[in-house]
Design a protein around this motif. Sequence first.
Motif, PDB file in Angstrom:
ATOM      1  N   GLY A  45     -82.071  28.999  10.201  1.00  0.00           N
ATOM      2  CA  GLY A  45     -82.192  27.652   9.950  1.00  0.00           C
ATOM      3  C   GLY A  45     -83.646  27.759   8.809  1.00  0.00           C
ATOM      4  N   SER A  46     -83.900  26.397   8.427  1.00  0.00           N
ATOM      5  CA  SER A  46     -84.908  26.431   7.248  1.00  0.00           C
ATOM      6  C   SER A  46     -86.225  26.288   8.142  1.00  0.00           C
ATOM      7  CB  SER A  46     -85.016  25.141   6.599  1.00  0.00           C
ATOM      8  OG  SER A  46     -84.687  23.974   7.411  1.00  0.00           O
ATOM      9  N   SER A  47     -87.608  26.532   7.744  1.00  0.00           N
ATOM     10  CA  SER A  47     -88.675  26.572   8.441  1.00  0.00           C
ATOM     11  C   SER A  47     -88.907  25.279   9.231  1.00  0.00           C
ATOM     12  CB  SER A  47     -89.778  26.750   7.370  1.00  0.00           C
ATOM     13  OG  SER A  47     -89.826  28.006   6.783  1.00  0.00           O
ATOM     14  N   ARG A 192     -74.935  50.857  20.326  1.00  0.00           N
ATOM     15  CA  ARG A 192     -75.097  52.226  21.029  1.00  0.00           C
ATOM     16  C   ARG A 192     -75.440  51.970  22.264  1.00  0.00           C
ATOM     17  NH1 ARG A 192     -79.487  56.745  19.407  1.00  0.00           N
ATOM     18  NH2 ARG A 192     -79.306  57.889  21.314  1.00  0.00           N
ATOM     19  N   LEU A 193     -76.488  50.958  22.629  1.00  0.00           N
ATOM     20  CA  LEU A 193     -76.847  50.501  23.985  1.00  0.00           C
ATOM     21  C   LEU A 193     -76.286  49.553  24.436  1.00  0.00           C
ATOM     22  CD1 LEU A 193     -81.012  50.668  22.998  1.00  0.00           C
ATOM     23  CD2 LEU A 193     -79.432  52.531  23.780  1.00  0.00           C
ATOM     24  N   GLY A 194     -75.194  48.625  23.989  1.00  0.00           N
ATOM     25  CA  GLY A 194     -74.603  47.804  24.595  1.00  0.00           C
ATOM     26  C   GLY A 194     -75.308  46.515  24.866  1.00  0.00           C
ATOM     27  N   LEU A 195     -76.195  46.011  24.052  1.00  0.00           N
ATOM     28  CA  LEU A 195     -77.408  45.035  24.078  1.00  0.00           C
ATOM     29  C   LEU A 195     -76.507  43.729  24.121  1.00  0.00           C
ATOM     30  CD1 LEU A 195     -80.428  46.643  22.434  1.00  0.00           C
ATOM     31  CD2 LEU A 195     -80.092  46.747  24.681  1.00  0.00           C
ATOM     32  N   THR A 196     -77.332  42.674  24.335  1.00  0.00           N
ATOM     33  CA  THR A 196     -77.073  41.281  24.023  1.00  0.00           C
ATOM     34  C   THR A 196     -78.427  41.142  22.900  1.00  0.00           C
ATOM     35  OG1 THR A 196     -75.843  40.592  25.923  1.00  0.00           O
ATOM     36  CG2 THR A 196     -77.031  38.865  24.471  1.00  0.00           C
ATOM     37  N   THR A 197     -78.160  40.744  21.845  1.00  0.00           N
ATOM     38  CA  THR A 197     -79.093  40.510  20.782  1.00  0.00           C
ATOM     39  C   THR A 197     -79.010  39.020  20.098  1.00  0.00           C
ATOM     40  OG1 THR A 197     -79.090  42.833  20.502  1.00  0.00           O
ATOM     41  CG2 THR A 197     -80.396  41.318  18.820  1.00  0.00           C
ATOM     42  N   ILE A 198     -80.299  38.356  20.178  1.00  0.00           N
ATOM     43  CA  ILE A 198     -80.530  37.155  19.584  1.00  0.00           C
ATOM     44  C   ILE A 198     -81.639  37.198  18.774  1.00  0.00           C
ATOM     45  CG2 ILE A 198     -80.800  34.650  19.839  1.00  0.00           C
ATOM     46  CD1 ILE A 198     -79.878  34.881  22.933  1.00  0.00           C
ATOM     47  N   MET A 199     -81.116  37.216  17.316  1.00  0.00           N
ATOM     48  CA  MET A 199     -82.299  37.237  16.202  1.00  0.00           C
ATOM     49  C   MET A 199     -82.434  36.053  15.661  1.00  0.00           C
ATOM     50  SD  MET A 199     -82.114  39.667  12.793  1.00  0.00           S
ATOM     51  CE  MET A 199     -80.572  38.753  12.260  1.00  0.00           C
ATOM     52  N   VAL A 200     -83.588  35.658  15.466  1.00  0.00           N
ATOM     53  CA  VAL A 200     -83.927  34.603  14.444  1.00  0.00           C
ATOM     54  C   VAL A 200     -84.152  34.999  13.050  1.00  0.00           C
ATOM     55  CG1 VAL A 200     -85.944  32.902  14.008  1.00  0.00           C
ATOM     56  CG2 VAL A 200     -84.991  33.007  16.142  1.00  0.00           C
ATOM     57  N   THR A 201     -83.793  34.284  12.144  1.00  0.00           N
ATOM     58  CA  THR A 201     -83.780  34.586  10.957  1.00  0.00           C
ATOM     59  C   THR A 201     -83.724  33.307   9.960  1.00  0.00           C
ATOM     60  OG1 THR A 201     -83.197  36.201   8.906  1.00  0.00           O
ATOM     61  CG2 THR A 201     -81.676  35.661  10.421  1.00  0.00           C
ATOM     62  N   HIS A 202     -84.410  33.361   8.685  1.00  0.00           N
ATOM     63  CA  HIS A 202     -84.130  32.267   7.723  1.00  0.00           C
ATOM     64  C   HIS A 202     -83.201  32.795   6.609  1.00  0.00           C
ATOM     65  CE1 HIS A 202     -87.422  34.509   5.913  1.00  0.00           C
ATOM     66  NE2 HIS A 202     -86.952  33.834   4.761  1.00  0.00           N
ATOM     67  N   ASP A 203     -82.780  33.910   6.657  1.00  0.00           N
ATOM     68  CA  ASP A 203     -82.069  34.680   5.699  1.00  0.00           C
ATOM     69  C   ASP A 203     -80.700  34.607   6.231  1.00  0.00           C
ATOM     70  OD1 ASP A 203     -80.730  36.464   4.053  1.00  0.00           O
ATOM     71  OD2 ASP A 203     -82.599  37.493   3.776  1.00  0.00           O
TER      72      ASP A 203
END
Length: 261
Positions: A45-47, A192-203
């Motif tokens: 999302g935007s800033s 590789r590690l079988g993670l759950t990943t949540i990443m914030v990005t504006h890109d």
Amino acid sequence: MPAPSQPSGPSVALNGVTKAYADGTIAVDNVTVEVAGGSFVALVGSSGSGKSTLLKTINRLIEPTAGSVAIDGADVTAGDPFRLRRRVGYVFQNVGLFPHMTVAENVAIGLRLEGQAKPAARVAELLALVELPADFASRMPDALSGGQRQRVGVARALATEPRLLLMDEPFGALDPVTRGSLGSAIRALHDRLGLTTIMVTHDMAEALILADRVLVMDQGRIVADAAPRALLAGEGGEAAQALVAVPREQMRQLGALEAGV
């Protein structure tokens, strides 16, 4: 994507999560969403759209005004917030390394809090995991490049073997080449590690390339929820398409430049 070598990470469920401030600002507005265990989700999302605020409600860096957050069905408010944060890896936007500590000391902070008196072997394992030489353990943060410092930040986040990894604009301060390389490395670690990943990005380009699922936020609400291919096909609504249009237009301009148009 390759199958994870370990059992998948936990699910994350947000139910009616709202964050309002005393001045009347509503940063997050009644968000309900579930993230499946083992998935890689990008929050875009935007800033000022509320994405970082929403992320921080998961590990209780921000307490919501209303609603609830559960990890694998367990309400995050049921226990001590400090222990919760040791179970959830968190990568800061500005890395957040302590400048007066060596790389090894920075990586080992969570391990020492967990009672490991001599974590040198684990630190060496973590540096190898993020593809840094073992002798970096004795270096100070100011002797590292931006990309190297962020790798140390990832190693620190993974030190206590969390199954859930939260990342808040983890590549925002990096040059494009380092950003691309580190993004690929993070995706490989996730698998590789079988993670759950949540990443914030504006890109949006970064989100489309790395994630299995993209959540688009606008004015505190999730306004689109789709797979990258669906967003590229025009789904997701106006706010999502405005973000998709940016890398698409860049590709068009590069193509025109290459063709000499």
